[in-house]
Every structure is written in structure tokens, then in C-alpha cells.
Scaffold this motif. Structure first.
Motif, mmCIF file in Angstrom:
data_model
loop_
_atom_site.group_PDB
_atom_site.id
_atom_site.type_symbol
_atom_site.label_atom_id
_atom_site.label_comp_id
_atom_site.label_asym_id
_atom_site.label_seq_id
_atom_site.Cartn_x
_atom_site.Cartn_y
_atom_site.Cartn_z
ATOM 1 N N MET A 22 -65.150 -59.061 -95.083
ATOM 2 C CA MET A 22 -64.446 -58.522 -94.197
ATOM 3 C C MET A 22 -64.813 -58.751 -92.812
ATOM 4 O O MET A 22 -64.547 -58.854 -91.846
ATOM 5 N N SER A 23 -66.019 -59.612 -92.663
ATOM 6 C CA SER A 23 -66.735 -60.410 -91.307
ATOM 7 C C SER A 23 -65.777 -61.403 -90.500
ATOM 8 O O SER A 23 -65.114 -61.741 -91.034
ATOM 9 N N VAL A 76 -59.377 -68.918 -97.393
ATOM 10 C CA VAL A 76 -60.422 -68.672 -96.323
ATOM 11 C C VAL A 76 -59.871 -67.690 -95.156
ATOM 12 O O VAL A 76 -60.510 -66.659 -94.807
ATOM 13 N N ASP A 77 -58.850 -67.877 -95.188
ATOM 14 C CA ASP A 77 -58.398 -67.063 -93.442
ATOM 15 C C ASP A 77 -57.750 -64.920 -93.377
ATOM 16 O O ASP A 77 -58.107 -64.191 -93.353
ATOM 17 N N ARG A 99 -61.476 -63.209 -95.715
ATOM 18 C CA ARG A 99 -61.556 -61.696 -94.658
ATOM 19 C C ARG A 99 -61.862 -60.951 -94.709
ATOM 20 O O ARG A 99 -62.401 -59.736 -94.360
ATOM 21 N N TYR A 100 -60.622 -60.954 -95.547
ATOM 22 C CA TYR A 100 -60.463 -58.927 -96.171
ATOM 23 C C TYR A 100 -60.384 -58.527 -96.831
ATOM 24 O O TYR A 100 -60.900 -57.725 -97.005
ATOM 25 N N ASN A 147 -59.748 -50.187 -101.167
ATOM 26 C CA ASN A 147 -60.478 -50.935 -99.450
ATOM 27 C C ASN A 147 -59.838 -52.984 -99.557
ATOM 28 O O ASN A 147 -60.892 -53.591 -98.901
ATOM 29 N N GLU A 170 -51.736 -58.148 -88.349
ATOM 30 C CA GLU A 170 -52.924 -57.880 -87.605
ATOM 31 C C GLU A 170 -52.883 -58.480 -86.284
ATOM 32 O O GLU A 170 -53.918 -57.926 -85.181
#
Lengths: 507, 346
Positions: free
Chosen positions: A1-2, B32-33, B37-38, B257, B302
């Protein structure tokens, strides 16, 4: 999440790439490691031949040999002289080759061979002279002293520095209509001796050096005198015949020190002749020889034992293979079975060469798949299934090697270069793929793996890649940087341009 | 012949600029994005294990097929006959299986034998061996030891079941930060061997995120109109209780989550929508089925300055903002986004 900022990463990666390139350029510039394999470098092979008559007594022959000749670096030196002891001595910057023998009689011939490489450095640093040299004391008798003084005054009034004074004097001595003073001075001394006397008389340190004009395939050459003066910082060379400053091109200053060129004790009628030959040798050989001689190559892999070198040659090629896999998977989008299996197969191809390697690989995997078909009906646990496959793969390779050898195909033996464990895993993966996704997917992934393996092989086996990876290990920083950057690539893969092509309809 | 080859080689391509224009999310960018990331790695075991997923989601009022039994030890297998004595239909799943591997569905009994959806029969010994394989880790990721989950059989709503060949159709909803952003219905085919995996040849039918109405259908990423086996027209499909499905998908965000995930839901004729499994790496083919790219929708989420806190609010926002309805008005999506959080502010 960073969600870190990516700027430091990009800066670090670009620095990595820059560092790699800078180190490589440095190695190229300072050590002369060539960028391309097979670059040739000219080398002058100079043979000094000494002939003399020995008297039957102990003989000592001492020859001045080049030391830090401007514009040249010594690649190798050797003496050919049957029965003589040989050594190179260095006494206060006077470097000499010495031959000794207890007893010799009759005509004697000694050879001193040296190989010189032209370098870019024009004036080499003088060794052994810490303090500035003093002018030699010259005593001239009348009327030569007056003539010399007049000449020096004339030249001095038209010059501002030791170098310009030397130039003036040379042009005066060379003038087609010499005046009386010049004629007087040249009447009982050679031009070079006169210059030497005049300059030292004028309190400018001067000396006579001897040079050899290098021309290909010349024999029985002798040395030409050159004038050197000390301008306060270094020795400057003049051609006394033309007045040109600097060492002429392709001229090797054989002797720069004040000592004699050749001393023979215990013999007479000594003569020295030079013969010259121009050769070309791989530039890499030159670098290695230099590194060995100067201990400069501390960072070079050539310092390692030969056995380890060949291992490193292979290891250092692996990053290129990894880069190929990254490109193929991230940019092109080729599916492979097992991420880096293609690289390992490519490594095996490098040892087996391409076509025998392909044939061996495909036959082992096919035979393995047939046997695996039976294994899958046994419901074995995974570990023992793979272990069984490893044993079977070894049986297959031994079988192929022996049968191939009996049939006269030595290439059958190359199958042993393949990593057995990787082969076993490949067979297992392909087999599962076949069961779960069908033959089509096996063809896609198997073909993709082989294609990537062949491309990686072509890259890794290219002489350029081998040359660069081994001689410029720092270039791997560039490879590393490229791989890191590829990991950040979020653009479309080539195959996706085809996969998503129906989208055109909805635009 | 050569012309045909040429056509195949050169015509089926699209320019990167066109893909960008369509907002198609690609593999590298997804990894990657979005995923990296999430999706927190520590949340992966939760979604990679069906049993854990089931138990956690229960607390968030997301229902899933009824858990009948968990078989964790080899010796429990011998008692399996007593366990299933009273049951007509059930499904055995490896907890850590992926892509539908190792799932055995029993729809009925024929004397001592068990009947599979295809009509073929297996006996008790077959089932026991299957259970043993599951425990040994044959179907789990990386071959690690596993447990077998026995669930009650999902009996698909007949209307939807008509469209599918053998397997139960399921609905894949991609949820981004808890906002349902795109959905499709997956129908198994003969080519996919009764499985609802698109890369194996199942049919994907894009669903309007506002209404649950079918948009386009694809098989192997190429457009189709009718189901290849059942011959049913695919554009007439409309999912009932659409809002409820979206809320279910949205709640999974709080439970796991995971910022970017695929939620797989089946519709039971008796119990309504049931959650089958979660996927932390949902595929990209959903874009082809919807005929539109994920990127504009992901960007819209986003760009939200103030996210909504309840599943209902998020679903309301998604249905209002992301469907094809607002796209047809030709308003640039980003523009409406900016004012939105204020309008919907709690």
C-alpha cells in the motif's frame, strides 16, 4: 500500500548506469581495453644486433636499452645470446642490458629484441631525476670560446627561453651560408656535438639522445642523434637536422641518458645494428601484458587463475540472459514455462552449440514426458515424483550419450551439459500444463521458452557480449540499471497490442 | 493463402495510442500500479485460502455457500461416508486451490455412486482418493499441504443456468478500494470443460455496472453474439438484485483490505447471491467483455478526495458515476468526479 516517490529510485538507477558507463570509458581510455573484440594494435618489433670479436677472456657487454621512451611503451623484452648470462640493470635511471660470459673467442653475435607499442603519451616522465639537472661544465679554448660566445649572444638576443635559444642555435648551424664563427665551430666538431657544447656553455642543461626511425622491414639501421634540453620542467627533444621541436613521429628514443650506448669489455670491433618490423597483435593481448607487467590490472579478471576465469566468463554472461528474459516477458510479452528456465537452457546451448543442443533438449523432454505420463497415473507425492523424474532424466541423458556415441555421433555427449534438475522441472511443468490447459498452451509456452532461450543464446554467445562482459565487468551495472528500469515499465506489451485489438470496435 | 496469412499477421493489431484512448489497463500497469500498490501482501493468505475467506466474510455479512465439513487429517477421510450420508449434492474444494483446480462437484446420488454435473459417476473410493490428493497439496499453490472444504451444492438460478454449458455461471466484479468498478458474467462452455475461466475458453459477458444489463460478450477475447454451445443470445441477460451483488462485493474490501481484487459471486435459486471466492490478481479480459477500459474508472476512484465509508455509499457512487449511462452523455468522466465527493458528502 506504500506509495513512495519514485524520483530517488530513478536518480539512483541512472547513477548506476552512469557509473557503469563512466568506469568502462575510464578503463577504455586509461588502460586501452578496446570496445570491440579483435581490435588490432600495431607493435614495433625492434632487434638490436651486436657483433664483436672476443679475445678469449671474460666478456661483459653492456647495452643501453630504452627506458620510458616518449610515445612508446615496452610490451616485452628478450635477449638471444647462446651461452651468455643475461640481466637488465637499472642504475640511476640508466637502464642497461648486460651479457656476461667466462670465456669467449672469435666473432660473437648478441641479440636484444624489444616490442614497443605506440602510446598517446608524448613525453614520458623521467625516472631517477628528482632535482633539476645541472648544465655540464664545458671548457672551450680560444678562439672557439669567443666564437661560441658571439654565437650564443646573437642567438640569445633573438630568443626568450631555453627552447627558443636552442631553436635559434640549430637554425644558425643549419643555415646554408654559415658565418665565420659557425664555420670555425663546425670545423673540428660535428653539428650535434657543437650544439651540445654551445647550449651547456650558455648554462642550459643539454644532452644528446639517440633515436631510431621506425619503418617497417628495415634492416641494418643505426641510431640518429637528437638534442635534448631541459627547459626547467622536462626534457625537450629537438631534431638537430631540421630544428623541429618534439620527438618526430615513429621515432623511438633508444638512449636518453648520458651513459654510453654500448660497452664491450673483453672484445673489440663492436658494432650495433637495428632491424625493425611492424606487427599487429590483438589489442587485448597488449592490455593484458601491460597489466601483468605494471600490476595495473588489479581490478581486471585476468588476474584470476585461468580455471576460475573460464567460470567467470560464463557467470558474467548470465546477466545478459536475464536482461533478454526481462525484455521478452515485460516488453514483448512472450509466455515462458518457468521464469528463468530459458536462460539456463541458453547456458547449456552455449556449451553444446545451437542445433545439437536443441535436438538434445527436445528429445530429452519428449522422452521424459512419455515417462511422466505413466508416473501421473501412480498418484505419487510431488517431491518423490520430481525425484523420480530427475533419476529418469539422468537415465535418458546417459542413454542418449551412449547410443549416440555407438552410432558415431559425438554430439550425443553434449546432452550432459543440460542442468538435470531444470530438465526434470521442465518436464513436470510441461506435463501439468498439458493436463490442465491442453496441448495448445504447451506449444505456446514451450515454443516461447525455446524462442527466448535461442535469443538469449544468440546474445550470450556473440563475441561482443563475451568481450564486453569479461573485460568491462562494470557494464553489468548498466545491465542492472536497465533491468531495474524495466521493472517499472507499465506500458503495453507487444502481445497485448494484438490481444486487445478488438477494442478498436468500441472506440 | 499468403494473403490470408498476411492479414492474420498484420491486421489484428492496435496502436498503443488507441489502447490508451480506450483506457485499457494492461498487465504491467496492473501489476505495478494497482496490485503492488494497493494490495498488501499480508492480506494474500486470506484470499488464497477459501476457508479463511469464508470465515472472515461471514462476519461482514457476506454470505457464501454453506460450509458442511472441513477435512484436515488423512484419517478423517475414512469417515467421509457418514458425513455425506444425508446429502444429495455437495462440492469438495481444496482450500488453497486456484483457478478452479481440484474442485469436485456432486449433484446427486445413484445408488452407491455419486453423480457429477456432466452425468458421469464416481464411487466413494474415487472421492476418498481425491480428498487424499487435496490434503497432500496436489492442487494447492506451491504444493503445500492443504485442507479439503466440503460445501453445500449451489443450485444455480434456472434462468442463468440456461445460458451456461454444464458449469454454474458466476459473476466477477472488480472492486477497487471497495468501489465496484466493472463486472462480467462468466459462462462455462464445452471448450472450457465446464469451468468458468476465461483463458480456458469460457464466455465473458460484460455487465453494465449501473443496471446489471449485458453489454457485450467475448470468448478468447473475441466478440461473440450467442453462446457457442447453448446457442442462447447473450445480449438479453439482466442480473436481478444487482444492487445487492454490488454491495456484497464492496463489503469484501473492509473484510480483506485488498485495494484491487476480483470478487466471484454465484446466484443460488434458494439463497440468492453467494460469494465463491476472492482473487487478488483479477484478469484483464473483463475489459474486453465490457468493451471499455478499466483505467478511466480506476482514475475516477483514485481522484476521489474523500472516500465513502460504507459499502452502500460506495455502490451508490459507482452506479451513479461509472456506468455506461453517464458515458453516453459524452461528458468527460473526470469532470464529474471532482464535484462528486462534495455532492455526496456524508
Amino acid at each position: 500500500m506504500s506509495r513512495h516517490s519514485k524520483t530517488p529510485f530513478y536518480i539512483a538507477t541512472l547513477m548506476l548506469i552512469f557509473l557503469g558507463i563512466a568506469l568502462a570509458v575510464l578503463r577504455n581510455q586509461s588502460m586501452g581495453v578496446p570496445w570491440l573484440p579483435g581490435v588490432q594494435q600495431p607493435v614495433w618489433l625492434v632487434d638490436a644486433r651486436i657483433d664483436f670479436q672476443a679475445w678469449g677472456d671474460p666478456v661483459t657487454v653492456s647495452l643501453n636499452v630504452p627506458d620510458n621512451a616518449p610515445g612508446f611503451a615496452t610490451l616485452s623484452e628478450q635477449a638471444a645470446s647462446p651461452g651468455y648470462g643475461f640481466a637488465i640493470t637499472n642504475n640511476k635511471g640508466d637502464r642497461r642490458a648486460e651479457w656476461t660470459i667466462r670465456e669467449a673467442e672469435g666473432p660473437q653475435t648478441l641479440y636484444f629484441k624489444t616490442r614497443m607499442i605506440p602510446t598517446s603519451a608524448t613525453e614520458a616522465a623521467e625516472t631517477g631525476t628528482d632535482a633539476a639537472p645541472l648544465p655540464t661544465q664545458i671548457f672551450l679554448e680560444e678562439p672557439r670560446a669567443t666564437a661560441a660566445l658571439t654565437l650564443i649572444e646573437q642567438a640569445g638576443s633573438r630568443s626568450s627561453s631555453p627552447t627558443s635559444l636552442a631553436r635559434e642555435l640549430i637554425s644558425q648551424l643549419n643555415s646554408p651560408k654559415p658565418d665565420q664563427n659557425t664555420q670555425l665551430l663546425l670545423s673540428d666538431a660535428s653539428k650535434i656535438d657543437t650544439l651540445y657544447q654551445l647550449l651547456n656553455y650558455a648554462n642550459t642543461p643539454a644532452r644528446i639522445a639517440e633515436g631510431l626511425v621506425l619503418e617497417d622491414a628495415r634492416r641494418a639501421q643505426s641510431l640518429q642523434p637528437y638534442l635534448q634540453i631541459f627547459d626547467g620542467e622536462s626534457w625537450v627533444t629537438f631534431n638537430p637536422r631540421t630544428g623541429e621541436q618534439g620527438v618526430p613521429e615513429n621515432t623511438l628514443l633508444w638512449r636518453q641518458q648520458s651513459g654510453s650506448l654500448l660497452d664491450v669489455v673483453g672484445g673489440s670491433d663492436s658494432q650495433i645494428h637495428f632491424s625493425i618490423l611492424r606487427q599487429t597483435i590483438p589489442a587485448l593481448q597488449v592490455v593484458r601484458a601491460e597489466a601483468d607487467a605494471n600490476n595495473l590490472g588489479a581490478l581486471s579478471l585476468y588476474q584470476l587463475p585461468v580455471e576460475q576465469q573460464s567460470m567467470f566468463r560464463m557467470l558474467l554472461l548470465l546477466p545478459f540472459g536475464a536482461l533478454v528474459v526481462c525484455l521478452m516477458r515485460i516488453i514483448v510479452g512472450i509466455k515462458t514455462s518457468g521464469t528463468f528456465m530459458p536462460v539456463l537452457i541458453a547456458v547449456a546451448f552455449v556449451q553444446t552449440s545451437l542445433l545439437p543442443g536443441l535436438a538434445a533438449f527436445i528429445s530429452v523432454v519428449t522422452l521424459g514426458l512419455l515417462m511422466r505420463g505413466y508416473l501421473s497415473s501412480l498418484n505419487l507425492l510431488l517431491v518423490s515424483r520430481i525425484s523420480t523424474l530427475i533419476v529418469l532424466v539422468i537415465f535418458i541423458t546417459v542413454g542418449i550419450s551412449v547410443i549416440g556415441y555407438q552410432m558415431g555421433f559425438a554430439t550425443g555427449m553434449t546432452v550432459t551439459f543440460f542442468p538435470m534438475i531444470i530438465l526434470a522441472w521442465t518436464i513436470e511443468r510441461v506435463s501439468i500444463l498439458w493436463e490442465e490447459e491442453g496441448a495448445h498452451e504447451v506449444l505456446v509456452q514451450g515454443g516461447g521458452s525455446l524462442l527466448v532461450a535461442v535469443i538469449a543464446y544468440l546474445v550470450m554467445s556473440s563475441p561482443l557480449a563475451e568481450h564486453l562482459s569479461f573485460n568491462f565487468p562494470e557494464l553489468h551495472l548498466v545491465v542492472l540499471g536497465a533491468i531495474l528500469l524495466l521493472g517499472q515499465y507499465t506500458g503495453y506489451k507487444l502481445t497485448e497490442l494484438r490481444r486487445f485489438s478488438p477494442v478498436r470496435k468500441y472506440l | 493463402m499468403i494473403n490470408k496469412l498476411k492479414q492474420r499477421l498484420f491486421n489484428d493489431w492496435i496502436k498503443p495510442s488507441q489502447l490508451k484512448q480506450a483506457g485499457i489497463l494492461n498487465m504491467n500497469k496492473r501489476n505495478v500500479d494497482y496490485i503492488a500498490r494497493y494490495n498488501d501482501r499480508s492480506a494474500y493468505p486470506l484470499v488464497d485460502n477459501k476457508l479463511k475467506t469464508k470465515l472472515v466474510l461471514k462476519e461482514y455479512e457476506v454470505s457464501s455457500p454453506k460450509l458442511l465439513e472441513v477435512i484436515t487429517e488423512q484419517h478423517e477421510i475414512t469417515g467421509f461416508r457418514e458425513l455425506v450420508q444425508k446429502l444429495d449434492g455437495f462440492a469438495i474444494k481444496p482450500a488453497k486451490g486456484s483457478g478452479g483446480k481440484g474442485i469436485l462437484v456432486i449433484t446427486g446420488r445413484d445408488g452407491d455412486a455419486f453423480v457429477k454435473p456432466s452425468g458421469s459417476k464416481v464411487d466413494l473410493a474415487d472421492i476418498q482418493r481425491h480428498l487424499s490428493n487435496i490434503l497432500a497439496g496436489l492442487y494447492s499453490l506451491g504444493g503445500s499441504p492443504d485442507v479439503a472444504v466440503v460445501e453445500s451444492l449451489v443450485r444455480c438460478e434456472p434462468m442463468l443456468a440456461n445460458y451456461s454449458y454444464q458449469g454454474v455461471p458466476d459473476i466477477r466484479i472488480v472492486a477497487f478500494k471497495g468501489y465496484p468498478v466493472m463486472a462480467m458474467l462468466r459462462l462455462s462452455t464445452q471448450a472450457s470443460d465446464g469451468k468458468a475461466n476465461l483463458h480456458q475458453g469460457a464466455v465473458g459477458v460484460g455487465l453494465d455496472i449501473c443496471t446489471g444489463q449485458a453489454l457485450h460478450a467475448v470468448q478468447f477475447d473475441r466478440s461473440i453474439e450467442h453462446h457457442p454451445d447453448t446457442g442462447q443470445p447473450l445480449n438479453a441477460i439482466k442480473i436481478d438484485d444487482w444492487h445487492k451483488l454490488l454491495v456484497m462485493a464492496s463489503r469484501c474490501f473492509e473484510a480483506t483490505n485488498l485495494g484491487y481484487m476480483g470478487v466471484d459471486i454465484v446466484i443460488d435459486e434458494e439463497h440468492g447471491p453467494l460469494l465463491l471466492e476472492l482473487n487478488a490478481r483479477p484478469g484483464l479480459a473483463i475489459q474486453m467483455a465490457n468493451g471499455t477500459g478499466l483505467l478511466p474508472r480506476l482514475h475516477a476512484v483514485e481522484a476521489l478526495r474523500r472516500p465513502h465509508f460504507t459499502a452502500e455509499e460506495r455502490v451508490a457512487w459507482s452506479m451513479a458515476q461509472l456506468g455506461t449511462a453517464d458515458k453516453q452523455t459524452d461528458q468527460p468522466e473526470a469532470k464529474t468526479e471532482l464535484t462528486e465527493p462534495v455532492a455526496l458528502g456524508v
